[in-house]
Design an enzyme around this catalytic site. Structure first.
Site, PDB file in Angstrom:
ATOM      1  N   ALA A  89       0.561  -1.376   0.057  1.00  0.00           N
ATOM      2  CA  ALA A  89      -0.033   0.068  -0.089  1.00  0.00           C
ATOM      3  C   ALA A  89       0.794   1.304  -0.094  1.00  0.00           C
ATOM      4  O   ALA A  89       0.499   2.168  -0.744  1.00  0.00           O
ATOM      5  CB  ALA A  89      -0.986  -0.136   1.159  1.00  0.00           C
ATOM      6  N   GLU A  90       1.783   1.212   0.823  1.00  0.00           N
ATOM      7  CA  GLU A  90       2.537   2.772   0.922  1.00  0.00           C
ATOM      8  C   GLU A  90       3.432   2.854  -0.215  1.00  0.00           C
ATOM      9  O   GLU A  90       3.420   4.336  -0.583  1.00  0.00           O
ATOM     10  CB  GLU A  90       3.518   2.627   2.267  1.00  0.00           C
ATOM     11  CG  GLU A  90       3.102   1.780   3.541  1.00  0.00           C
ATOM     12  CD  GLU A  90       2.083   2.447   4.218  1.00  0.00           C
ATOM     13  OE1 GLU A  90       2.150   3.689   4.287  1.00  0.00           O
ATOM     14  OE2 GLU A  90       1.216   1.999   5.034  1.00  0.00           O
ATOM     15  N   GLY A  91       3.769   2.096  -0.767  1.00  0.00           N
ATOM     16  CA  GLY A  91       4.764   2.216  -1.976  1.00  0.00           C
ATOM     17  C   GLY A  91       3.684   2.965  -3.053  1.00  0.00           C
ATOM     18  O   GLY A  91       4.392   3.934  -4.065  1.00  0.00           O
TER      19      GLY A  91
END
Length: 941
Positions: free
Chosen positions: A870-872
């Site tokens: 998710a963060e990427g």
């Protein structure tokens, strides 16, 4: 009060109701009679979650007064579109094509889409997008593309060109669901409007439940002199006004600051302000009454007298010479970390062939969830103080509010409500602490739903950043040195500052080979909204400077931007900025895959630019780390009498896929048993009955919970296996005295290394993900308005666990990144208090042309070869926009967001032969003096 009897034809049936025609909206009436599939988010007609059909036309029912609805008018709500047993093609398509993430906006979109297909059974994608734009349907999760896919598929069924089976996911012959498009198990309840979110639960609480309204003085920094609530107590229905004096504990919501350089302990944020107000949005009192309207009316009567104090609304102000300390316990810079790699950059940069530098600012990005904060609290059947809320870390919150509210953790229970997204803002313990305090003071169940402006002021935001940085290269164009001085503005309270600094020192320069680095990251206080976790946590602030420098350097050298990055990406043997090997080295292969797309995009942008509209291409590297230091995760699997399996975990469900992630991991891990997906039951997110799985943050959950699931599955399968290789039934297990429930525990103790506070060296995450993004944008020279036209990205997250969930994170992360780049901000406390005012992207602000290609490098330590994602996907997209704007018109925006007025000013400066860029920021001290100070004051002396 004068009431009116009204007849309405709702979902084909004439129904009678009694209303207050001057106050009630159509949404109020529908929800009051139990049709809570009609959601209310903004309560201002801006988000479309409340969309219903009135005489066949979509309307926003939250702003449609009941007095303006004709008698016997025909109303269609989501409950009238289809049922779980008889889904409408739109509902099935929403499930199959990934239209459901958090699901809060889903009913409004489906009803709106029904209105379109009723009059246009064969719309184009452009017409679908224009329709949702016209009717103000907003989604914060999906990036809109899956919603358009769903409408197009449903339209084909309605025209008779496809069947329902054609748009329903079918298992393959191998029965495998891991790595497929298998839909989310919670999607059904959301497409039918039957999922109860927080406010729906609040409406359905039992008799005796009190409604709360918060009091937030409109001041950013002040000493509280007096709170007069006598007028409020005299209002109808008011039971009590709760203030700091009613708090039984320390009245501090704790977020421990564990960093050895931190000058505060994380216990300085009041649950209810007692002596001072530190920021606009602080709560000084809470009114409890028998109805919501009574509570809100009485809250307006609370009078707060204060002595206004200097308000530093940015870190530049709080760090300026002569600025006063905001908190007595700590200086305004309360935490510093550094990165030292290779040789001293002070000796290298002056002699380098090429040097570029600049000052860069990223804004205070609001999360802009469609559902505002809404929660309940009560004593449960075992005498535990129970809070139902959006919590993104239920077990941590149970412990972090205990001291503040005056209960032991064992006497506290946190349950996550079905959640209309969070993206990180629900990491703060302030909301559950406030609810517990009020329920304890009243000794009664309570419910609270904030207005959107209250939620905006109450909730934290992405920490703004100010960065001075410079990059040096040799004559061949290879990077030789990097220097940076960064301040992360954490607003009024430290909250998660330690974790943010730990992240930030790992991304400036990622994923390139940078042999020599001097970098400092500082956390600073201001009197603005506090910093809190947000998807991409820490990385967008870093890439704001580093990916700008990469383009700036390529231009100075005279190299193509792609070629410059290709030359400098990390390859096997190269070390991260923290002086450890990269977990994987997929960078060159990913760039080889991207090169033909890049060449095509550059040629197309040049060919399609006109005199009035210029097009450009942005190319950027991003990515994120997965999990963290000393991370631990527990899940439990239980064999049931009917042969099914129950999976217990606390993988908080914010819409990101905790349900499908749990199901996919469990099904894959239990494949030897031959069970089907519907034989797996999920029990999630209740601290009384689910184990400590850990926060749904840091792209860790899929990785950590997946590994724990595999360990538990191995135990269960081994216990069930007979000597002949067949498997015991539940009854056989019980008869033989073999346990039927097993716990899997995964940790990162052996795969992570602490980030050294003196050098920045370390490897504090077990895995990483990688993102290479190509973006085409256009700038209208007349309006100076930029527009993103298309995106093509290549990511490496290991094996993809569920394609719908991963693509959803990618598309949604992109929409946030576009907003971050062009429009989103929470600096103006009045103008930015609404969804539209704060700059949320509408559907036409996000391109329909989005493609994400997966470069799958199986992770040796990852569950089923997977990592986290998710963060990427929200790490660097904003800089693809900024770099594309520069490529299009030759001006660089150094301070986000890149609004038309900033672009216009930059173009005007360019015409004068100037460059509009910020002066070098003063960040509390001279950079080199700070380096020397930190060197002379080592933690590990």
């Amino acid at each position: 009060m004068r009431l009116k009897k009204v007849w309405l034809n709702i979902n084909g049936v004439d129904r009678i109701m009694v209303c207050n025609p001057e106050i009630d909206t159509l949404a109020d009436v529908l929800r009051r009679i139990g049709l809570t599939g009609t959601k209310v988010g903004c309560h201002a007609g801006q988000c479309g979650a409340c969309t219903v059909l009135l005489e066949g036309k979509p309307i926003r029912s939250c702003v449609k007064k009941i007095k303006n609805v004709p008698e016997y008018a025909k109303i269609v709500t989501i409950e009238g579109i289809g049922t779980p047993q008889h889904l409408h093609p739109l509902q099935q398509a929403w499930i199959t094509y990934g239209g459901v993430q958090c699901g809060f906006c889903t009913p409004g979109f489906i009803v709106s889409a029904q209105g379109l297909l009723d009059i246009n059974p064969a719309p184009t994608r452009e017409e679908v997008r224009a329709w949702f734009q016209k009717h103000r349907n907003l989604c914060r999760c999906t990036g809109y593309k899956p919603l358009v896919d769903a409408v197009m598929a449903a339209a084909e069924v309605l025209r008779g060109e496809k069947t329902m089976d054609d748009i329903t996911f079918q298992l393959g012959e191998d029965g495998k669901i891991y790595g497929t498009h298998y839909p989310k198990p919670t999607a059904l309840s959301k497409v039918t409007g039957l999922c109860d979110f927080g406010d729906d639960i609040g409406m359905k609480m039992p008799a005796g439940t009190l409604h709360l309204a918060i009091v937030q003085p409109k001041v950013s920094h002040a000493k509280i002199l007096k709170i007069d609530f006598s007028g409020a107590e005299a209002m109808p229905g008011v039971v009590k006004v709760i203030t700091a004096k009613d708090v039984r504990g320390t009245n501090r919501a704790t977020f421990p600051q564990e960093h050895p350089r931190a000058s505060c302990d994380g216990k300085i944020k009041p649950i209810i302000c007692d002596e001072k107000i530190f920021r606009y949005g602080d709560v000084v009192a809470v009114v409890a009454a028998t109805t919501r309207d009574e509570a809100r009316a009485a809250a307006e009567k609370v009078v707060v007298e204060w002595e206004e104090l200097p308000a530093y609304m940015t870190a530049l102000e709080s760090l300026a010479q002569g600025a006063q300390q905001i908190h007595a316990e700590t200086s305004n810079i309360f935490l510093m970390n550094r990165v030292v790699k290779g040789e001293d950059t002070r000796k290298i940069i002056p002699g380098a062939e090429y040097v570029v530098e600049g000052s860069f600012h990223s804004s205070r990005e609001p999360h802009l969830v469609i559902e505002p904060d809404t929660m309940q609290a009560y004593w449960d059947e075992e005498g535990r103080m129970t809070v139902q809320c959006k919590s993104q870390t239920i077990h941590v919150h149970k412990n972090s509010i205990a001291e503040g509210i005056g209960l032991s953790p064992e006497k506290i229970r946190i349950i996550e409500n079905p959640t209309g997204a969070s993206f990180g803002h629900a990491m703060t313990p302030g909301a559950p602490a406030l609810m517990a305090v009020c329920a304890m003071a009243l000794d009664a169940p309570v419910t609270l739903t904030m207005s959107y402006s209250e939620h905006q002021a109450f909730s934290g935001k992405r920490a703004p950043s100010y960065t001075n940085a410079r990059l040096a290269c040799d004559k061949e164009g290879r990077i030789v040195a990097l220097e940076y001085d960064m301040v992360l503005e954490h607003g009024a309270y430290p909250e998660d500052a330690t974790k943010l600094v730990d992240k930030a020192v790992r991304f400036i320069g990622n994923p390139y080979h940078v042999p020599n680095i001097n970098g400092i990251v500082k956390s600073a206080l201001s009197n603005h909204s506090f910093g809190i976790m947000y998807r991409g946590f820490g990385s967008p602030q870093c890439y704001t400077s580093s990916e700008a420098l990469m383009d700036m350097m390529a231009e100075k050298i005279g190299m193509d931007r792609f070629d410059f990055r290709y030359l400098n990406i990390a390859r096997p043997g190269d070390l991260t900025v923290n002086s450890y090997p990269y977990r994987e080295y997929p960078m060159q292969e990913m760039m080889d895959m991207m090169r033909p797309f890049y060449k095509e995009a550059v040629a197309q942008a040049k060919a399609e630019s006109t005199a009035s509209k210029k097009r450009g291409v942005g190319i950027v590297w991003g990515g994120y780390h997965v999990g963290g230091l000393r991370d631990k995760c527990e899940i439990e699997l239980e064999l049931n009498p009917d042969g099914s399996i129950t999976h217990y975990n606390s993988w908080e469900a914010q819409g990101q896929g905790a349900d499908i992630g749990t199901l996919a991991h469990t099904h894959e891990a239990l494949r030897p048993l031959g069970i089907s997906p519907d034989q797996i039951k999920l029990v999630q997110n209740d601290t009384a009955i689910t184990p400590v799985t850990g926060p749904a943050a840091g792209s860790r959950s899929h990785y950590m919970a997946g590994n724990a699931t595999i360990l538990a599955a191995h135990q269960l399968i081994a216990a069930m296996r007979k000597p002949d290789g067949s498997y015991r039934t539940y009854d056989e297990m019980v008869a033989e005295g073999i346990p039927t429930r097993y716990k899997g525990i995964s940790d990162t103790i052996d795969s992570t290394v602490l980030i050294d506070p003196d050098t920045g060296h370390g490897n504090a995450s077990p895995e990483a993900n990688y993102l290479l993004m190509l973006m085409e944008a256009e700038v209208d020279l007349e309006t100076c308005k930029p527009r993103v036209l298309s995106v093509k990205a290549i990511s490496d997250i290991g094996k993809v666990g569920n394609i719908l969930a991963v693509e959803g994170q990618a598309y949604g992360g992109l929409s946030h990144s576009i907003g971050f780049a062009l429009s989103e901000d929470y600096s103006d406390l009045k103008r930015h208090s609404t969804l539209q005012g704060a700059g949320i992207p509408n559907i036409l602000d996000v391109p329909d042309k989005m493609e994400y290609i997966f470069h799958e490098t199986p992770r040796a330590r990852g569950p089923h070869g997977s990592s986290g994602c998710a963060e990427g996907y929200q790490s660097v997209g904003h800089m693809a926009v900024i770099n594309a704007i520069y490529d299009a018109i030759g001006v660089r925006i150094y301070e986000l967001p890149a609004t038309p007025d900033k672009i216009k000013a930059a173009l005007e400066a360019k015409e004068r032969g100037e460059e509009l860029k910020p002066e070098k920021y003063f960040l509390g001290a001279d950079f080199y003096e700070t380096l020397d100070y930190m060197e002379n004051n080592l933690v590990k002396k």
